[in-house]
Structure formats: C-alpha cells, structure tokens
Design an enzyme around this catalytic site. Sequence first.
Site, PDB file in Angstrom:
ATOM      1  N   SER A 130       0.785  -1.419   0.179  1.00 42.72           N
ATOM      2  CA  SER A 130      -0.139   0.065   0.075  1.00 42.72           C
ATOM      3  C   SER A 130       0.859   1.479  -0.235  1.00 42.72           C
ATOM      4  CB  SER A 130      -1.047   0.164   1.104  1.00 42.72           C
ATOM      5  OG  SER A 130      -2.192  -0.698   1.011  1.00 42.72           O
ATOM      6  N   LYS A 133       0.074   3.547  -2.780  1.00 44.06           N
ATOM      7  CA  LYS A 133      -0.944   4.460  -2.644  1.00 44.06           C
ATOM      8  C   LYS A 133      -0.440   5.785  -2.837  1.00 44.06           C
ATOM      9  CE  LYS A 133      -4.632   1.815  -0.423  1.00 44.06           C
ATOM     10  NZ  LYS A 133      -4.388   0.497  -0.183  1.00 44.06           N
ATOM     11  N   SER A 185      -5.595   3.363   4.519  1.00 48.65           N
ATOM     12  CA  SER A 185      -5.042   2.349   3.560  1.00 48.65           C
ATOM     13  C   SER A 185      -6.321   1.698   2.947  1.00 48.65           C
ATOM     14  CB  SER A 185      -3.946   1.599   4.077  1.00 48.65           C
ATOM     15  OG  SER A 185      -3.551   1.094   2.914  1.00 48.65           O
TER      16      SER A 185
END
Length: 428
Positions: A130, A133, A185
């Site tokens: 993540s 991101k 997240s």
Amino acid sequence: MRWQRTGATLAAGALLAGLSLGTAVAEPLPPTTPPPFSTPNTDSCPNKSIPPPAIDRSEVPQPGETAPRPVPVPDRTVGGERMSECGVVLPDDAPPLPADIAATGWMLADVDSGEVLAAKDPHGRYRPASTIKMLLALVALDELDLNQTVTATPEDAATEGSAVGIGAGGQYTNMQLMQGLVMASGNDAAHVLSRQLGGDEATVAKMNALAEELGAHDTRTATPSGLDGPGMSSSPFDLAVILHAAMKNPTFARLISTEHVEFPGFPKNPTIPGDEDKPAFALANDNQLLYNYEGSFGGKTGFTDDARHTYVGGAERDGHRLMVTLMGGEAQPLRPWEQAARLLDYGFALDADSVGSLENLPVDEVSGDETAALAAAPPDHAPSGTVQASGSDDTGNSLAVRAGVGVVGTGVVIGLLGWARRLGRARR
C-alpha cells in the site's frame, strides 16, 4: 478405553512412586528458543532485477494474459554511483547502524534536499504493497476536484483487502476519499478514486507514467491499491523518490499528518431485512509513528503476503526533515514504525557526507539491461494450488483488472502520458 485408562493409571502410579521414593525425575525441557534475529543479507544483489518469488498466485496472469517482462534495469545507476551497491551503504567513518532493522531493503534521506544519508539495497526490487498509494494520491490530487461528491457503488464497497468502511449509496467528497486512502489504507477508497480516473487500467497507466516522470525507474504498479499483481515492483530508492515529491504537495503532507477525522456513514441496504443506516464514525490514522515519535509528519503503511511489511515515514527535528522507507520487512523484532524510528534517530545524529541523491534523476534512461532481467525471471510466479491469504492489512488476491497496460508498449505509453502530463502542467 480400558487400555487407555490402564496406561494412564500406571503412568500416574509410576510418577507418584518416583516422587515418594526420591528417585531422579527428568527435568522439564527448556522452552524453545527461537533462532537469533538477523537482517536478510543482500550483498550478492539477489533482487537486482525482480522481487523475491511470490508465495501465492496473486501474480499469476489471468487466462489469456501473459506475464509482464521485468522492469528494465537502467544502464546508469540512478541517484549516484553508491546507489549501485546492494548491501548496506554508509558514509565513510559512519557509526554502526542501530540493531533490529528487519527490512531487507531501506533508505534514509533528507526530505527537502533529497540527500541520501544511508541505505541498504537501495535499488533492489521489492513489492510496495500500500505504500504505492502515494502515487495514486498524487494522480488523484492532480486530476480530481476534492470538493466533488461521489456516490459509492456496491462494487466500491466490495473491494477486497483493507477498507476504510465505504458503503453502497454512501456519499463522499474526494477529500474524504483521500483521507480514507491515506489514513486508513482503504482499498475501497482507492476503487472509488480509480473509477473517477477512468478505471483501474487507466489509473495504473497514469501511476506508472508519474513514476517514470519522477525518475522512479524500478517501479511498476499493477493495481491502484497496492494489492499484488503481475509485474508489481518498486524499490526503497523509488519509494523515497515518490515521498520526496509527494511532500512538496501541501495537501498530501496535510493528509499523512492528520491523526483523526470524522468519516461519513452510509444508508441501509434495502435488500437486507432489518438493516439500518450506518452513522458517521471517527477515522484514525493507522501510522503509529505519528503518535509515538516526536516531530513525526506521518507516512504510509503497507502489507501483503508477498510484499511483507513495507513502510514510509519521517519526522522533523531542529529544522531538518528526514524520511525512511522500508521494504521486504517483518514485524519482528520491532514493528516497522519502530524500525523507522531507530533509523531516524540514527539519521538525526549522523554528521557525514551523503551517499546519493534523489534530485536531478534521469527521466528517459530506461532502456537498461532487460536481457539480464529476463534471464533472472522464474518461469512461474507461484506454485499451483496455493492461494492468497486474507485478513490483515492489505492482504488478498490482486484485482481482476491486471496491469497489462504497463507491459505491452511500455516505453511508448509511458512516454506519451508523461509528455501529456507535463504539457498539461505547463498550461496550468
């Protein structure tokens, strides 16, 4: 049953007899001691071309699709000559590193100057989970109106992996979706943002184009959220490059440093008897460095079964802002944010020349040694019959839409998108 009871009786009698007669009784075995922890050795450059082998089927292409070629290794080392080293990279006469750093690769750098203070396997290829991101956030901040309200679909709410708690029919501003993306997240928030950016395939292409524009040449994202997928790759150096750029965006910097916000609820599902409206709730940032390290400006966490623990974060002290990126890590003997804290303490105390730079990186130098990368690629990414585990942060199979866009015609697609992006910025 008779024999079982008789055996137990005899054993108990023997034990009592031994105790009463003072005979020697065997000492209990000591508790099993786990082997001492050791940081993975990367001196032989095991991850120069591709990440470590996958442990599940998340990177197996969908039927009819082919596995992407490994990301080419640039001809010239990006960030300075010492960034070509695969082991620990320290300035001359630097003190010993702190103990208990479990990450296979990591970077310690100055947020503002871009100077690299120390590293381990900086250009090693690992899966970002993540932490990627950050790229999605930068693309969304560039293209979307943060005040626009979006209604979530059942597909948004059903997105696999970690979630902020979006519900079908719920209404969210893009700013709230960004909070859910960065602070919690949320893969569901990533799906809503990706839908507005043209869908997963288009969003992945935009994220890869931005990585190329920033000079992050080890990076290829396969999914908007960071779930593992065919060809997913990044490096500790690249995550530092991305964070270095992201911290120049005041909205991003504010998002990762936000501790708590109120997040909207969503209406009841009329198809479920007795279902009720879900009220708004308090959303907390999942990055513990923010609460436990003085001067922390936040960061981003990540985990998948294949990536293991990944992390970016940093802090300010005496007018200096330092950042740490961790990849291929474990949550032992310390949790990732605690390992980052150890490296930040080390960096703030370090008085030595830099070993590399995140500035003035080559943009077009990606032709690299692709032949060597292909030779190093395993024929299969996972043994048949294995499945992706589910549960903790960011776990799950890759999204149904894979990253073929980043594979076929990569140079042409990325070049055109990067040119268009720069042209659009120039017009603004």
